[in-house]
Motif scaffolding. Structure first.
Motif, mmCIF file in Angstrom:
data_model
loop_
_atom_site.group_PDB
_atom_site.id
_atom_site.type_symbol
_atom_site.label_atom_id
_atom_site.label_comp_id
_atom_site.label_asym_id
_atom_site.label_seq_id
_atom_site.Cartn_x
_atom_site.Cartn_y
_atom_site.Cartn_z
ATOM 1 N N LEU A 146 -13.652 1.204 -30.069
ATOM 2 C CA LEU A 146 -13.421 -0.091 -29.429
ATOM 3 C C LEU A 146 -13.920 -1.196 -30.354
ATOM 4 O O LEU A 146 -13.227 -2.207 -30.569
ATOM 5 N N LEU A 147 -15.103 -1.004 -30.918
ATOM 6 C CA LEU A 147 -15.650 -1.970 -31.882
ATOM 7 C C LEU A 147 -14.803 -2.034 -33.141
ATOM 8 O O LEU A 147 -14.633 -3.097 -33.737
ATOM 9 N N ARG A 148 -14.262 -0.896 -33.543
ATOM 10 C CA ARG A 148 -13.419 -0.841 -34.740
ATOM 11 C C ARG A 148 -12.170 -1.692 -34.573
ATOM 12 O O ARG A 148 -11.772 -2.427 -35.481
ATOM 13 N N ASP A 149 -11.546 -1.612 -33.399
ATOM 14 C CA ASP A 149 -10.296 -2.342 -33.165
ATOM 15 C C ASP A 149 -10.523 -3.789 -32.738
ATOM 16 O O ASP A 149 -9.667 -4.646 -32.956
ATOM 17 N N PHE A 150 -11.665 -4.068 -32.103
ATOM 18 C CA PHE A 150 -11.932 -5.425 -31.607
ATOM 19 C C PHE A 150 -13.317 -5.897 -32.068
ATOM 20 O O PHE A 150 -14.194 -6.185 -31.250
ATOM 21 N N PRO A 151 -13.539 -5.992 -33.381
ATOM 22 C CA PRO A 151 -14.865 -6.370 -33.901
ATOM 23 C C PRO A 151 -15.250 -7.813 -33.592
ATOM 24 O O PRO A 151 -16.436 -8.149 -33.554
ATOM 25 N N LYS A 152 -14.266 -8.689 -33.387
ATOM 26 C CA LYS A 152 -14.546 -10.105 -33.161
ATOM 27 C C LYS A 152 -14.572 -10.476 -31.678
ATOM 28 O O LYS A 152 -14.835 -11.639 -31.335
ATOM 29 N N SER A 153 -14.302 -9.514 -30.814
ATOM 30 C CA SER A 153 -14.289 -9.798 -29.371
ATOM 31 C C SER A 153 -15.706 -10.026 -28.852
ATOM 32 O O SER A 153 -16.693 -9.635 -29.487
ATOM 33 N N LYS A 154 -15.781 -10.640 -27.690
ATOM 34 C CA LYS A 154 -17.065 -10.822 -27.018
ATOM 35 C C LYS A 154 -17.363 -9.574 -26.185
ATOM 36 O O LYS A 154 -16.472 -9.041 -25.529
ATOM 37 N N TYR A 155 -18.639 -9.160 -26.195
ATOM 38 C CA TYR A 155 -19.059 -7.981 -25.455
ATOM 39 C C TYR A 155 -20.179 -8.349 -24.482
ATOM 40 O O TYR A 155 -21.221 -8.872 -24.898
ATOM 41 N N ILE A 156 -19.921 -8.095 -23.200
ATOM 42 C CA ILE A 156 -20.941 -8.273 -22.167
ATOM 43 C C ILE A 156 -21.551 -6.897 -21.919
ATOM 44 O O ILE A 156 -20.841 -5.957 -21.563
ATOM 45 N N LEU A 157 -22.851 -6.773 -22.112
ATOM 46 C CA LEU A 157 -23.524 -5.482 -21.990
ATOM 47 C C LEU A 157 -24.376 -5.477 -20.725
ATOM 48 O O LEU A 157 -25.395 -6.167 -20.644
ATOM 49 N N SER A 158 -23.922 -4.729 -19.730
ATOM 50 C CA SER A 158 -24.605 -4.665 -18.438
ATOM 51 C C SER A 158 -25.710 -3.616 -18.496
ATOM 52 O O SER A 158 -25.446 -2.446 -18.788
ATOM 53 N N PHE A 224 -26.539 -9.680 -23.140
ATOM 54 C CA PHE A 224 -27.041 -8.682 -22.208
ATOM 55 C C PHE A 224 -27.176 -9.311 -20.829
ATOM 56 O O PHE A 224 -27.737 -10.397 -20.687
ATOM 57 N N ILE A 225 -26.643 -8.630 -19.817
ATOM 58 C CA ILE A 225 -26.778 -9.077 -18.434
ATOM 59 C C ILE A 225 -27.579 -8.013 -17.684
ATOM 60 O O ILE A 225 -27.104 -6.903 -17.456
ATOM 61 N N GLU A 226 -28.807 -8.356 -17.331
ATOM 62 C CA GLU A 226 -29.657 -7.422 -16.610
ATOM 63 C C GLU A 226 -29.386 -7.539 -15.110
ATOM 64 O O GLU A 226 -29.378 -8.647 -14.558
ATOM 65 N N LEU A 227 -29.169 -6.400 -14.464
ATOM 66 C CA LEU A 227 -28.872 -6.413 -13.035
ATOM 67 C C LEU A 227 -29.985 -7.084 -12.248
ATOM 68 O O LEU A 227 -29.724 -7.849 -11.303
ATOM 69 N N GLU A 228 -31.230 -6.832 -12.628
ATOM 70 C CA GLU A 228 -32.365 -7.427 -11.913
ATOM 71 C C GLU A 228 -32.317 -8.952 -11.976
ATOM 72 O O GLU A 228 -32.580 -9.637 -10.978
ATOM 73 N N LYS A 229 -31.955 -9.484 -13.142
ATOM 74 C CA LYS A 229 -31.874 -10.939 -13.287
ATOM 75 C C LYS A 229 -30.616 -11.491 -12.628
ATOM 76 O O LYS A 229 -30.618 -12.615 -12.123
ATOM 77 N N LEU A 230 -29.549 -10.703 -12.634
ATOM 78 C CA LEU A 230 -28.306 -11.144 -12.004
ATOM 79 C C LEU A 230 -28.499 -11.327 -10.504
ATOM 80 O O LEU A 230 -27.927 -12.238 -9.909
ATOM 81 N N HIS A 240 -25.934 -18.694 -18.372
ATOM 82 C CA HIS A 240 -25.963 -18.165 -19.748
ATOM 83 C C HIS A 240 -24.667 -17.430 -20.072
ATOM 84 O O HIS A 240 -24.141 -17.549 -21.186
ATOM 85 N N LEU A 241 -24.162 -16.680 -19.097
ATOM 86 C CA LEU A 241 -22.924 -15.926 -19.321
ATOM 87 C C LEU A 241 -21.740 -16.867 -19.519
ATOM 88 O O LEU A 241 -20.907 -16.649 -20.407
ATOM 89 N N MET A 242 -21.658 -17.923 -18.722
ATOM 90 C CA MET A 242 -20.562 -18.878 -18.863
ATOM 91 C C MET A 242 -20.657 -19.629 -20.194
ATOM 92 O O MET A 242 -19.641 -19.918 -20.826
ATOM 93 N N ASP A 243 -21.875 -19.936 -20.626
ATOM 94 C CA ASP A 243 -22.064 -20.578 -21.934
ATOM 95 C C ASP A 243 -21.570 -19.653 -23.043
ATOM 96 O O ASP A 243 -20.935 -20.090 -24.006
ATOM 97 N N PHE A 244 -21.882 -18.366 -22.904
ATOM 98 C CA PHE A 244 -21.464 -17.361 -23.885
ATOM 99 C C PHE A 244 -19.942 -17.300 -23.984
ATOM 100 O O PHE A 244 -19.376 -17.152 -25.061
ATOM 101 N N MET A 245 -19.275 -17.437 -22.829
ATOM 102 C CA MET A 245 -17.815 -17.367 -22.799
ATOM 103 C C MET A 245 -17.174 -18.743 -22.965
ATOM 104 O O MET A 245 -15.949 -18.869 -22.965
ATOM 105 N N ASN A 246 -18.023 -19.778 -23.092
ATOM 106 C CA ASN A 246 -17.544 -21.157 -23.238
ATOM 107 C C ASN A 246 -16.645 -21.559 -22.074
ATOM 108 O O ASN A 246 -15.567 -22.135 -22.252
ATOM 109 N N ILE A 247 -17.136 -21.232 -20.875
ATOM 110 C CA ILE A 247 -16.420 -21.560 -19.644
ATOM 111 C C ILE A 247 -17.355 -22.360 -18.738
ATOM 112 O O ILE A 247 -18.543 -22.043 -18.640
ATOM 113 N N LYS A 248 -16.822 -23.341 -18.073
ATOM 114 C CA LYS A 248 -17.630 -24.178 -17.196
ATOM 115 C C LYS A 248 -18.034 -23.412 -15.944
ATOM 116 O O LYS A 248 -17.207 -22.776 -15.301
#
Length: 284
Positions: A146-158, A224-230, A240-248
């Motif tokens: 997945l990283l090989r094919d989409f190295p520039k994509s954004k990754y949300i790690l739960s 990284f999105i921690e379930l406890e913090k979510l 923070h997640l919306m800032d990462f995705m540049n979405i309001k």
């Protein structure tokens, strides 16, 4: 439209996060959580990123997953069919149009091209006509390919505390055994509860180890999105997640949905997912 991948083992909060993001107008969220790359690459024994197969061949690899869109009602991993609150309506006529683009399609494509093709067709039949910024795919198992094919994509790690993750998975397995009238020992047997259920070890300890090893790879754009913090600091975490995705950030995040319909917890209880999220403050 770029792709955002959300990776995380079961019980780490991916379903909750998926139901939150599903309400954002700027996003098209693939409704199911499956390890597409692992499934496809294993079945077709793909070792090179430029290997091409017919679209109909890729379709056969994920056919059972795509057929979930053919049913008028959907519950599966999100609840019980006897609980009407957790049954989601699907327009089967859309599925018939959607699937024509895959069956008997002899066009040769790579795994990456197939995934993009899949998303484009899904957007045509299961999304509104508004402009979308990202397509979001929840991929339970990590994959170097997945990283090989989409190295520039954004990754949300739960992520979640490993001990809590194991306890949650064990509770989920034991509850399932109880509901089907079986002994708890089935939780430790491969596919003991159903055709998809791995052993408790394979679905908790093993994914945690694999996920930790995966994180040693270079991931250029990740959060990284921690379930406890979510659950306990929802507004800050989602900001923070919306800032990462540049979405309001907006109040739509407070409307947890699945396929655009009100979403409920998948823990075999009568719990509205909204009850797990603190009320948001300061949204525009």
């Amino acid at each position: 439209m770029d792709i955002v991948f959300c990776l995380g083992p079961g019980r780490s909060g991916t379903t909750l996060l998926r139901s939150i993001l599903d309400g954002k107008e700027e996003l098209v969220v693939w409704p199911f959580e499956f390890a597409y790359y692992n499934t496809i690459n294993t079945k077709l024994n793909i070792n090179k990123n430029d290997s091409k197969f017919k679209i109909k061949t890729f379709y056969e690899c994920v056919k059972s997953d795509l057929e979930l869109l053919s049913k008028e009602n959907y519950s599966y991993d999100l609840g019980s069919e006897i609980d009407e609150k957790r049954i989601y309506k699907i327009d089967p006529s859309n599925y018939k149009k959607f699937i024509k683009y895959f069956k008997n399609n002899n066009e040769l494509v790579t795994t990456k091209q197939f995934l993009i093709y899949l998303f484009e067709k899904y957007k045509m039949f299961y999304s509104d006509n508004k402009i979308k910024k990202y397509f979001v795919l929840f991929h339970n198992l990590p994959s170097k390919k997945l990283l090989r094919d989409f190295p520039k994509s954004k990754y949300i790690l739960s992520v979640r505390n490993p001990v809590d993750l194991y306890i949650s998975r064990r509770e989920f397995y034991f509850t399932t055994c109880k509901n089907i009238g079986k002994d708890f020992s089935l939780a430790y047997k491969p596919f003991g509860m159903n055709s998809r259920a791995l052993t408790l070890f394979d679905s908790t300890i093993k994914p945690i180890i694999e996920f930790d090893l995966f994180l040693k790879n270079k991931i250029e754009h990740k959060i990284f999105i921690e379930l406890e913090k979510l659950t306990n600091n929802s507004h800050i975490t989602l900001s923070h997640l919306m800032d990462f995705m540049n979405i309001k950030i907006s109040t739509s995040l407070n409307t947890n949905t699945f396929l655009g319909q009100k979403h409920y917890s998948n823990m075999n209880r009568q719990i509205n997912t909204n009850a797990k999220i603190l009320k948001y403050q300061g949204y525009n």
